[in-house]
Write a protein that holds these residues in place. Structure first.
Motif, PDB file in Angstrom:
ATOM      1  N   ALA A 242       1.089  -1.304   0.039  1.00 16.53           N
ATOM      2  CA  ALA A 242      -0.045  -0.107   0.064  1.00 16.53           C
ATOM      3  C   ALA A 242       1.000   1.237  -0.264  1.00 16.53           C
ATOM      4  CB  ALA A 242      -1.136   0.117   1.384  1.00 16.53           C
ATOM      5  N   LEU A 266      -4.467   2.228   6.850  1.00 14.64           N
ATOM      6  CA  LEU A 266      -5.250   3.278   5.350  1.00 14.64           C
ATOM      7  C   LEU A 266      -5.226   4.112   5.356  1.00 14.64           C
ATOM      8  CD1 LEU A 266      -6.020  -0.534   4.182  1.00 14.64           C
ATOM      9  CD2 LEU A 266      -4.558   0.217   3.190  1.00 14.64           C
ATOM     10  N   VAL A 276      -8.075   4.129  -1.430  1.00 14.01           N
ATOM     11  CA  VAL A 276      -8.332   3.440  -1.113  1.00 14.01           C
ATOM     12  C   VAL A 276      -9.823   2.830  -0.936  1.00 14.01           C
ATOM     13  CG1 VAL A 276      -7.802   1.335   0.996  1.00 14.01           C
ATOM     14  CG2 VAL A 276      -6.474   3.130   0.900  1.00 14.01           C
ATOM     15  N   VAL A 285      -5.700   0.785  -3.916  1.00  9.10           N
ATOM     16  CA  VAL A 285      -4.956   2.049  -3.128  1.00  9.10           C
ATOM     17  C   VAL A 285      -4.424   2.649  -4.911  1.00  9.10           C
ATOM     18  CG1 VAL A 285      -3.022   3.333  -1.753  1.00  9.10           C
ATOM     19  CG2 VAL A 285      -3.323   0.679  -1.307  1.00  9.10           C
TER      20      VAL A 285
END
Ligand code: EPU
Length: 422
Positions: A242, A266, A276, A285
Motif C-alpha cells: 500500500a 490505510l 483506498v 490503493v
C-alpha cells in the motif's frame, strides 16, 4: 553477498497477492509440536525464517516438508521430542523462542538458547518467564540457555501481562492449552496473528475463549490433535505494498489482504491523499499526487504497527510537509534513519520521536538494510530516489518478504538482484 539495485522513478501499477503472515506461520509451526502426528499449514510464505524454523523443528525430531511453490508445510511430530533449541539457530532468528511454551507443555522441559539483543532493540523475555513460573514451571538462565522444567503437568492460573507482548502471549498460551485447570491471561496482545494461533489451537482441540479480546480464558485439555490450517494473510506485507502505491504515485490492487487488519495505516494513507477501495479479497490503493506528510504513533494492535514504521518514514521523507513519528515498541528501530539520510532524507530523531521534513526528491546512494522492515523502507525510498540506490543486507528482506523483487518488477519497478563482487 547479494544486493539490490533500484533505479528510481517508476510508477508501480498492477496487482499483487499477499501470502500467509511470517509472524503467524512461525508460531503455527511451533504450535504443531503440541500434537503428535502430521499438521499441515497452507499459504506459507517462501521466506528464510520459515526455513530456519523448519530446521529447528527437524532438530527437535520432527519431519518437515516444505512445498515452496504450493506454500504448504507439513510437520510430522513424533511421540518423543528432543527439547533443546541450540544457539546456532536461535541467533539466526529470535522467533525461535516460540518453541519454549510447546516444548515445556509436551516434554515437561525446554532448553532454548537466549536470543540476546538484535538490530531493533534489547527485547526482553521477562514476561514469558514470569508467565511460565506462574503456571508452575521452574525457569533458570544457565550458560546462555533459558532452561524451563516441570515435574507435573503445568497448572492453570491467572496471569497478568504488564504489556500486551505478542511473544509472551504466545508462550503462555501454548503452555496453558494442556495445563491442568483454567488459565486466565489478562492484557494479552490482540494482533490478527494471535487470533490465528488461537483459532488453530481450538481446531486442534484446545478450549480458548475470548479470542481477539484482551483476556484469554483457557481450559486445559488432556491432548491436542493435528490439523490442516490456512495461515492468516500478512498484513505487514500488504501494508508495504500500500505504501509502495502511494510513494510511487501508482495504482496497486492487493489481493488476499484484509482492510480490517490495517485500519489505521490505510486511514493514514488516505490522509496522505490516496484513494483506498475494498475489492473482493483485498483492496486497491491509487495515488495521483505528491503525498502529504502524516504523523504516526506505533502501538500494539489495533494501534499503528511498528512493522510499518520504516515504510512510513520513507513515505514522509518525500511528502509535502513535516511529520512526527513516535516509536513506542522498539527503541532501536530508528537506526535505519541514518541509512535513509544517505539518500538525502531530512530526519531528526530524539529518543523515541523522529521528525521527518519532506523533501521534493531523494538521491540514489548505497545503503544497508539493518532489519526486515528497514530493508523494505529503503527499497521504497529507492523507488522514488533519483538515480540508482544499492541496498546491501538483502538477506534481511528475504527473511520476511517472499517474491518481493519479482513482484516489484511485475509492477513496473526497475530493480535487480545482484551478487556482490570482490
Ligand atoms: N518485551 C519485554 N519483555 C517480554 C516481552 C516483550 O520487555 O517478556 C518488550 C520488548 O522488548 C518490546 C515490546 O515488549 O519492546 C514488544 O515485544 P513483543 O513481545 O510484543 O514483540 P515480539 O513478540 O518480540 C513480534 C513480531 C515483531 C513485531 C512485534 C510487535 C514476531 C516473530 N515478531 O515480536 O515483528 O514487531 O511482535 O508487533 O512475531 C518483524 O516482523 O519485523 C518484527 C520485528
Amino acid at each position: 553477498m547479494e544486493l539490490l539495485s533500484v533505479v528510481g522513478g517508476s510508477r508501480l501499477v498492477g496487482e499483487v497477492r499477499v501470502t500467509g503472515a511470517k509472524n503467524s506461520v512461525l508460531k503455527l509451526m511451533a504450535a504443531a509440536l503440541l500434537a503428535e502426528g502430521t499438521t499441515t499449514l497452507l499459504d506459507v510464505p517462501d521466506i528464510l525464517d520459515v526455513e530456519i524454523m523448519a530446521e529447528l523443528l527437524r532438530r527437535l525430531g520432527c519431519e518437515v516438508t516444505h512445498d515452496q511453490v504450493g506454500g504448504v508445510v507439513a510437520i510430522t511430530v513424533p511421540a518423543i521430542l528432543d527439547h533443546r533449541a541450540d544457539y546456532d539457530l536461535v541467533r539466526r532468528m529470535r522467533a525461535s523462542i516460540c518453541v519454549l511454551g510447546p516444548l515445556l507443555a509436551r516434554c515437561g522441559a525446554a532448553e532454548v538458547a537466549l536470543p540476546g539483543g538484535d538490530n531493533i532493540g534489547s527485547r526482553g523475555l521477562d514476561m514469558h518467564v514470569d508467565g511460565l513460573i506462574k503456571l508452575g514451571a521452574r525457569a533458570v538462565n544457565e550458560h546462555g540457555y533459558l532452561i524451563a522444567s516441570t515435574e507435573k503437568r503445568l497448572r492453570g492460573e491467572s496471569v497478568y501481562l504488564d504489556f500486551p507482548s505478542v511473544g509472551a502471549t504466545e508462550t503462555i498460551l501454548m503452555a496453558a492449552v494442556t495445563a491442568d485447570g483454567t488459565t486466565v491471561i489478562d492484557n494479552v496482545a490482540r494482533e490478527p496473528e494471535i487470533v490465528d494461533i488461537c483459532r488453530m489451537l481450538n481446531e486442534m482441540g484446545a478450549r480458548i475463549a475470548g479470542v481477539g479480546s484482551s483476556t484469554l480464558t483457557i481450559e486445559g485439555v488432556e491432548e491436542l490433535h493435528p490439523v490442516t490450517h490456512r495461515t492468516v494473510p500478512d498484513r505487514i506485507v500488504a501494508g508495504t505494498w500500500a505504501v509502495a502505491a502511494v510513494i510511487t504515485q501508482g495504482d496497486i490492487t492487493i489481493h488476499n489482504a484484509k482492510v480490517e487488519h490495517l485500519q489505521i495505516a490505510l486511514e493514514k494513507l488516505v490522509i496522505a491523499g490516496a484513494v483506498v477501495t475494498e475489492v473482493e479479497d483485498g483492496f486497491r490503493v491509487v495515488m495521483d499526487q505528491r503525498p502529504k506528510a502524516v504523523d504516526i504513533v506505533t502501538l500494539p494492535y489495533p494501534g499503528f504497527p511498528t512493522d510499518l514504521q520504516p515504510q512510513f518514514i520513507a513515505l514522509n521523507a518525500i511528502a509535502d510537509g513535516a511529520a512526527l513519528v513516535t516509536e513506542n515498541l522498539f527503541e532501536a528501530r530508528f537506526r535505519f534513519v541514518q541509512e535513509l539520510a544517505r539518500l538525502g532524507a531530512d530526519v531528526r530523531t530524539d529518543g523515541h520521536h523522529a521528525l521527518v521534513r519532506g523533501r521534493l526528491a531523494l538521491s540514489g546512494a548505497p545503503v544497508e538494510a539493518t532489519d526486515i522492515r528497514a530493508g523494505a523502507g529503503l527499497v521504497l525510498a529507492g523507488l522514488v530516489a533519483d538515480g540508482t540506490t544499492t541496498v546491501y543486507g538483502v538477506s534481511h528482506i528475504d527473511r520476511g518478504y517472499s517474491g518481493f523483487v519479482p513482484d516489484l518488477v511485475r509492477l513496473g519497478a526497475q530493480i535487480t538482484r545482484l551478487e556482490e563482487v570482490g
